[in-house]
Scaffold this active site. Structure first.
Site, PDB file in Angstrom:
ATOM      1  N   HIS A 131       0.737  -1.186   0.151  1.00 11.10           N
ATOM      2  CA  HIS A 131       0.093   0.026  -0.057  1.00 11.10           C
ATOM      3  C   HIS A 131       0.753   1.332   0.134  1.00 11.10           C
ATOM      4  CE1 HIS A 131      -2.598  -3.086   1.612  1.00 11.10           C
ATOM      5  NE2 HIS A 131      -3.538  -2.747   0.839  1.00 11.10           N
ATOM      6  N   GLU A 181       2.240  -1.046   7.901  1.00  9.23           N
ATOM      7  CA  GLU A 181       3.337  -1.059   7.052  1.00  9.23           C
ATOM      8  C   GLU A 181       4.634  -0.263   7.369  1.00  9.23           C
ATOM      9  OE1 GLU A 181       0.798  -2.596   3.198  1.00  9.23           O
ATOM     10  OE2 GLU A 181       1.863  -0.814   2.832  1.00  9.23           O
ATOM     11  N   ARG A 218     -23.355  15.620  13.093  1.00  8.74           N
ATOM     12  CA  ARG A 218     -23.658  16.597  11.874  1.00  8.74           C
ATOM     13  C   ARG A 218     -24.982  16.299  11.556  1.00  8.74           C
ATOM     14  NH1 ARG A 218     -17.954  17.181  11.689  1.00  8.74           N
ATOM     15  NH2 ARG A 218     -17.398  19.241  11.614  1.00  8.74           N
TER      16      ARG A 218
HETATM   17  N1  URA Z   1     -11.822  16.708  11.158  1.00  8.10           N
HETATM   18  C1  URA Z   1     -12.835  16.031  12.029  1.00  8.10           C
HETATM   19  O1  URA Z   1     -12.967  14.718  12.004  1.00  8.10           O
HETATM   20  N2  URA Z   1     -13.823  16.921  12.500  1.00  8.10           N
HETATM   21  C2  URA Z   1     -14.035  18.040  12.162  1.00  8.10           C
HETATM   22  O2  URA Z   1     -14.835  18.891  12.772  1.00  8.10           O
HETATM   23  C3  URA Z   1     -12.731  18.782  11.657  1.00  8.10           C
HETATM   24  C4  URA Z   1     -11.937  18.110  11.134  1.00  8.10           C
END
Ligand code: URA
Length: 260
Positions: free
Chosen positions: A9, A85, A173
């Site tokens: 990879h 790795e 979110r």
């Molecule tokens: N990375 C994440 O996982 N969450 C965020 O809100 C910003 C960067």
């Protein structure tokens, strides 16, 4: 160059590293960040591979010590493959340089979070150690990141990070997501973590920390804060460059003096 010594990879092997083997790697999720670190902070840079977007560079720190700047890709499954790795080619210490969303009101975009431990909500980590196995950073490397932040007068916070598998659903979110519906077990999770003094969300360090303890390398994580989740779901673009630069400068200083 011995072709058959290359890892599948990451796309390079020990034979590509020359006589002075690097023992430390800086690991970014974003291949452009791995390139920026190599070209902006290291000298004598050699491109090792740009296989699968997992860009890896070999270079020298300001003190002349060899180091890798490599890419983990996004999320724990990809990170686990790259880290496995890197350990196979002899890496003894890994500093993750990431970005993060703060969940505490007092942690502002542009600052950095140094994680001394992580709450692990990551499926990949369960293939490496039991769920209840602690996700802890290397204490010496972590304390040195704090010293580096102080010396560089970079605004920093040290504490516990929540590592989760998804940027949208797992970090609660809904307004900015394709699917505004959140599973009941996720609804209210950010507030619960806030009350548990968790500082921030990101997507890789708990798995990195567990791998460090199991595989015997020093693992640490410094992330630039690019979202203020106590305020909004969105990324604070105006602060992203400052946040990432702060995290990189701290990691480079610390890497320069780390003794494996
Ligand atoms: N990375 C994440 O996982 N969450 C965020 O809100 C910003 C960067």
């Amino acid at each position: 160059m011995a072709k058959d010594d290359r890892l599948y990879h990451i796309g390079f092997g020990k034979a590509d590293l020359g006589l002075r083997m690097p023992e430390i790697a800086m690991l970014s999720g974003d291949p452009n960040r791995a390139s920026l670190i190599a070209r902006g902070y290291l000298t004598d840079v050699k491109v090792l591979s740009e296989n699968r977007g997992l860009h890896s560079y070999l270079g020298l720190l300001p003190n002349g010590r060899p180091i890798l700047s490599a890419t983990s890709g996004m999320g724990a499954p990809s990170l686990s493959i790259v880290v496995n790795e890197l350990v196979q080619i002899g890496i003894k210490a890994i500093i993750r340089i990431g970005t993060t969303g703060s969940i505490q009101e007092y942690i502002k975009a542009g600052s950095i979070v140094i994680s001394h431990a992580a709450l692990c909500r990551q499926g990949a980590a369960n293939d490496i150690a039991p769920e209840e196995y602690p996700a802890v950073a290397d204490p010496l490397l972590t304390v040195d990141l704090v010293h580096a932040a102080r010396e560089l007068t970079v605004p920093y916070h040290m504490g516990i990070t929540a590592s989760v598998d998804t940027f949208y659903e797992g970090q609660e979110r809904s307004a900015s997501s394709a699917n505004p519906y959140l599973l009941r077990r996720i609804q209210g999770m950010t507030e619960e973590y806030r009350r548990l003094n968790v500082l921030n969300y990101e997507m890789e360090c708990a798995t990195l920390f567990k791998m460090g303890s199991v595989y015997g390398f020093a693992a640490a994580c410094v992330c630039g804060v690019i979202a203020e989740r106590a305020e909004a779901e969105t990324v604070v673009y105006e602060q992203k460059e400052a946040a990432v630069t702060n995290a990189i400068r701290v990691a480079v200083l610390s890497a320069s003096r780390y003794q494996p």
